[in-house]
Scaffold this motif. Structure first.
Motif, PDB file in Angstrom:
ATOM      1  N   GLY A   6       0.801  -1.215   0.000  1.00 39.51           N
ATOM      2  CA  GLY A   6       0.000   0.000   0.000  1.00 39.51           C
ATOM      3  C   GLY A   6       0.833   1.265   0.000  1.00 39.51           C
ATOM      4  N   VAL A   7       2.021   1.207   0.582  1.00 40.56           N
ATOM      5  CA  VAL A   7       2.902   2.375   0.601  1.00 40.56           C
ATOM      6  C   VAL A   7       3.288   2.750  -0.826  1.00 40.56           C
ATOM      7  N   GLU A   8       3.654   1.768  -1.625  1.00 39.30           N
ATOM      8  CA  GLU A   8       4.037   2.051  -3.010  1.00 39.30           C
ATOM      9  C   GLU A   8       2.885   2.680  -3.777  1.00 39.30           C
ATOM     10  N   TRP A   9       1.688   2.099  -3.635  1.00 34.93           N
ATOM     11  CA  TRP A   9       0.529   2.641  -4.347  1.00 34.93           C
ATOM     12  C   TRP A   9       0.240   4.058  -3.880  1.00 34.93           C
ATOM     13  N   ALA A  10       0.310   4.295  -2.586  1.00 35.67           N
ATOM     14  CA  ALA A  10       0.027   5.624  -2.035  1.00 35.67           C
ATOM     15  C   ALA A  10       1.029   6.653  -2.539  1.00 35.67           C
ATOM     16  N   ARG A  28     -10.368   6.148 -10.824  1.00 32.02           N
ATOM     17  CA  ARG A  28      -9.514   6.568 -11.947  1.00 32.02           C
ATOM     18  C   ARG A  28      -8.048   6.315 -11.613  1.00 32.02           C
ATOM     19  N   LEU A  29      -7.672   6.591 -10.361  1.00 33.63           N
ATOM     20  CA  LEU A  29      -6.300   6.296  -9.923  1.00 33.63           C
ATOM     21  C   LEU A  29      -6.031   4.791  -9.995  1.00 33.63           C
ATOM     22  N   ALA A  30      -7.024   4.000  -9.615  1.00 36.69           N
ATOM     23  CA  ALA A  30      -6.873   2.544  -9.666  1.00 36.69           C
ATOM     24  C   ALA A  30      -6.710   2.074 -11.107  1.00 36.69           C
ATOM     25  N   SER A  38     -11.010  -1.196  -4.866  1.00 42.26           N
ATOM     26  CA  SER A  38     -11.249  -1.281  -3.419  1.00 42.26           C
ATOM     27  C   SER A  38      -9.928  -1.260  -2.639  1.00 42.26           C
ATOM     28  N   TYR A  39      -8.899  -1.877  -3.193  1.00 42.75           N
ATOM     29  CA  TYR A  39      -7.589  -1.863  -2.540  1.00 42.75           C
ATOM     30  C   TYR A  39      -7.009  -0.446  -2.528  1.00 42.75           C
ATOM     31  N   LEU A  40      -7.082   0.226  -3.675  1.00 37.29           N
ATOM     32  CA  LEU A  40      -6.543   1.573  -3.745  1.00 37.29           C
ATOM     33  C   LEU A  40      -7.349   2.536  -2.872  1.00 37.29           C
ATOM     34  N   MET A  44      -6.063   5.385  -0.162  1.00 32.07           N
ATOM     35  CA  MET A  44      -6.479   6.785  -0.224  1.00 32.07           C
ATOM     36  C   MET A  44      -7.169   7.193   1.075  1.00 32.07           C
ATOM     37  N   GLN A  45      -7.924   6.294   1.667  1.00 28.05           N
ATOM     38  CA  GLN A  45      -8.563   6.588   2.954  1.00 28.05           C
ATOM     39  C   GLN A  45      -7.509   6.784   4.039  1.00 28.05           C
TER      40      GLN A  45
END
Length: 158
Positions: A6-10, A28-30, A38-40, A44-45
């Motif tokens: 999740g750190v990389e995606w964030a 759109r980011l996903a 749902s993972y992304l 973001m949350q």
């Protein structure tokens, strides 16, 4: 040190949000990053709870950074997603077993805890010394000055 994915995606999301001229929906980011919406959304949350991004409601809603990219460090993002707990937690192993050191003789942290604490502090200082703006500059250097503007246009449907 192992960080969650999740750190990389964030981090990627924070970088590309700098290129968007309007709020960007998590979906759109996903789509941009080819990851589950749902993972992304969870990442973001986490960024939102930490005050790094905010959600804009409405038909043209989505996420925006809450401060300048130069004011968001990698450490901010890591702590938002994975928490601020230290990587190493001493459990005072030296006070266990048949040759245990009595607690009253343990007046300072053991050498292992000190070394691991110093390593953790150095790692955090390194992350705190790099901002999202620094990553943006690296992306522009590596991929060219048109890369992020192109992503920004795509993100906003242009």
């Amino acid at each position: 040190m192992k960080l969650s994915g999740g750190v990389e995606w964030a981090l990627h999301c924070c970088v590309v949000l700098t290129a968007a001229s309007e709020p960007v929906p998590a979906a759109r980011l996903a789509q941009l990053h080819d990851v589950s919406p749902s993972y992304l959304a969870k990442q973001m949350q986490a960024l939102s709870r930490a005050g790094l991004v905010r959600s804009v409601q409405g038909k043209t809603g989505g996420y925006v950074l809450t401060r300048k990219a130069s004011d968001i460090t990698l450490l901010d993002v890591v702590q938002a997603v994975d928490g601020a707990a230290p990587a190493f937690v001493c459990t005072e192993i030296r006070q266990r077993g048949p040759l245990a050191t009595p607690p009253e003789k343990c007046v300072k942290p053991c050498p292992i805890a000190r070394a691991m604490g110093a390593a953790d502090a150095a790692w955090r200082a390194s992350l705190a010394g790099v901002t999202i703006a620094d990553l943006v500059t690296s992306v522009e250097t590596d991929s060219g000055p048109d890369a992020l503007p192109g992503i920004g246009t795509w993100l906003t449907g242009g």
